[in-house]
Design a protein around this motif. Sequence first.
Motif, PDB file in Angstrom:
ATOM      1  N   ARG A 137       0.811  -1.136   0.106  1.00  0.00           N
ATOM      2  CA  ARG A 137       0.255   0.030   0.205  1.00  0.00           C
ATOM      3  C   ARG A 137       0.806   1.506  -0.152  1.00  0.00           C
ATOM      4  N   PHE A 138       1.920   1.229   0.877  1.00  0.00           N
ATOM      5  CA  PHE A 138       2.752   2.552   0.788  1.00  0.00           C
ATOM      6  C   PHE A 138       3.397   2.657  -0.440  1.00  0.00           C
ATOM      7  N   LEU A 139       3.996   1.742  -1.072  1.00  0.00           N
ATOM      8  CA  LEU A 139       4.576   1.807  -2.342  1.00  0.00           C
ATOM      9  C   LEU A 139       3.770   2.066  -3.540  1.00  0.00           C
ATOM     10  N   LYS A 140       2.503   1.616  -3.673  1.00  0.00           N
ATOM     11  CA  LYS A 140       1.442   1.998  -4.385  1.00  0.00           C
ATOM     12  C   LYS A 140       1.153   3.380  -4.370  1.00  0.00           C
ATOM     13  N   SER A 141       0.856   3.871  -3.329  1.00  0.00           N
ATOM     14  CA  SER A 141       0.430   5.225  -2.834  1.00  0.00           C
ATOM     15  C   SER A 141       1.795   6.153  -3.647  1.00  0.00           C
ATOM     16  N   ALA A 142       2.869   5.874  -3.203  1.00  0.00           N
ATOM     17  CA  ALA A 142       4.115   6.832  -3.599  1.00  0.00           C
ATOM     18  C   ALA A 142       4.182   6.759  -5.070  1.00  0.00           C
ATOM     19  N   SER A 143       3.795   5.446  -5.849  1.00  0.00           N
ATOM     20  CA  SER A 143       3.852   5.519  -7.279  1.00  0.00           C
ATOM     21  C   SER A 143       2.867   6.310  -7.634  1.00  0.00           C
ATOM     22  N   ARG A 144       1.716   6.410  -7.066  1.00  0.00           N
ATOM     23  CA  ARG A 144       0.531   7.137  -7.506  1.00  0.00           C
ATOM     24  C   ARG A 144       0.769   8.566  -7.427  1.00  0.00           C
ATOM     25  N   LEU A 145       1.499   9.080  -6.478  1.00  0.00           N
ATOM     26  CA  LEU A 145       2.110  10.480  -6.309  1.00  0.00           C
ATOM     27  C   LEU A 145       3.119  10.880  -7.161  1.00  0.00           C
ATOM     28  N   ALA A 146       3.852   9.931  -7.699  1.00  0.00           N
ATOM     29  CA  ALA A 146       5.080  10.275  -8.452  1.00  0.00           C
ATOM     30  C   ALA A 146       4.667  10.469  -9.894  1.00  0.00           C
ATOM     31  N   SER A 147       3.732   9.649 -10.363  1.00  0.00           N
ATOM     32  CA  SER A 147       3.034   9.676 -11.738  1.00  0.00           C
ATOM     33  C   SER A 147       2.294  10.908 -11.763  1.00  0.00           C
ATOM     34  N   LYS A 148       1.567  11.454 -10.661  1.00  0.00           N
ATOM     35  CA  LYS A 148       0.708  12.687 -10.864  1.00  0.00           C
ATOM     36  C   LYS A 148       1.815  13.969 -10.920  1.00  0.00           C
ATOM     37  N   LYS A 149       3.038  13.737 -10.154  1.00  0.00           N
ATOM     38  CA  LYS A 149       3.775  14.731 -10.342  1.00  0.00           C
ATOM     39  C   LYS A 149       4.801  14.862 -11.721  1.00  0.00           C
ATOM     40  N   HIS A 150       4.638  13.787 -12.406  1.00  0.00           N
ATOM     41  CA  HIS A 150       5.373  13.767 -13.742  1.00  0.00           C
ATOM     42  C   HIS A 150       4.574  13.667 -14.809  1.00  0.00           C
ATOM     43  N   SER A 151       3.137  14.021 -14.878  1.00  0.00           N
ATOM     44  CA  SER A 151       2.271  13.900 -15.890  1.00  0.00           C
ATOM     45  C   SER A 151       2.912  14.665 -16.972  1.00  0.00           C
ATOM     46  N   LYS A 152       2.776  14.064 -18.321  1.00  0.00           N
ATOM     47  CA  LYS A 152       3.206  15.142 -19.385  1.00  0.00           C
ATOM     48  C   LYS A 152       1.967  15.972 -19.829  1.00  0.00           C
ATOM     49  N   PHE A 153       0.882  16.196 -19.034  1.00  0.00           N
ATOM     50  CA  PHE A 153      -0.035  16.999 -19.236  1.00  0.00           C
ATOM     51  C   PHE A 153      -0.070  18.036 -18.428  1.00  0.00           C
ATOM     52  N   GLN A 154       0.826  18.451 -17.750  1.00  0.00           N
ATOM     53  CA  GLN A 154       1.136  19.671 -16.610  1.00  0.00           C
ATOM     54  C   GLN A 154       0.629  20.787 -17.383  1.00  0.00           C
ATOM     55  N   GLU A 155       0.127  21.603 -16.596  1.00  0.00           N
ATOM     56  CA  GLU A 155      -0.475  23.040 -17.274  1.00  0.00           C
ATOM     57  C   GLU A 155       0.616  24.105 -17.609  1.00  0.00           C
ATOM     58  N   THR A 156       1.719  23.925 -16.995  1.00  0.00           N
ATOM     59  CA  THR A 156       2.690  24.913 -17.390  1.00  0.00           C
ATOM     60  C   THR A 156       3.432  24.410 -18.404  1.00  0.00           C
ATOM     61  N   ASN A 157       3.578  23.484 -18.987  1.00  0.00           N
ATOM     62  CA  ASN A 157       4.167  23.084 -20.148  1.00  0.00           C
ATOM     63  C   ASN A 157       3.479  22.094 -21.359  1.00  0.00           C
ATOM     64  N   PHE A 158       2.265  22.406 -21.109  1.00  0.00           N
ATOM     65  CA  PHE A 158       1.368  21.517 -22.085  1.00  0.00           C
ATOM     66  C   PHE A 158       1.506  22.301 -23.457  1.00  0.00           C
TER      67      PHE A 158
END
Length: 183
Positions: free
Chosen positions: A140-161
């Motif tokens: 559960r800890f690693l799954k949550s950490a992975s979900r957070l990391a994917s949110k932060k590194h999304s290619k669809f970030q507002e600032t660089n889309f």
Amino acid sequence: MSDIHKHIEESQVTLSELMLPSHANFGGKIHGGYILSLMDQIAFACSSKHSKYYCVTASVDTVNFLNPIEVGELVTLKASINYVGKTSMIVGIRVEAENIHTGVKKHCNSSYFTMVAKDDNGNGMEVPGLILDSKIEIRRFLKSASRLASKKHSKFQETNFEVEKYISELKNHNVIVDYKGYK
């Protein structure tokens, strides 16, 4: 990070409530908004118990309503800290409904609430770490950490889309692009 670490069991919370006709929607099932309110309450209780601070809801991730809840069923919510950051915690919540006449239980909902610990002035406060002592807690800890990391590194970030870079990804979707800002 805080020098204090806690076992997950130390902050787990369970809440049970009988579903009344006043909780029902127009379709006769328990209103999803009412269940979300209960989930927010238990996320607050679990995160505040863990951190010893007032906690606020920062985000709610993936709320899937799997089975409807009926009037007269006993709903039980179970909350655990799945992940801790510096001032934030991810609370995993499971919602089950039980027919109190037959004893049959059904899984109705699972969700993840990100909660942030605050002091009296609204400043973020460091939260205790976790002691992971089972395979499921580590997963559960690693799954949550992975979900957070994917949110932060999304290619669809507002600032660089850049529309031009990704417009072709819309071809297999049920949309009409009427945006004139690209060639």
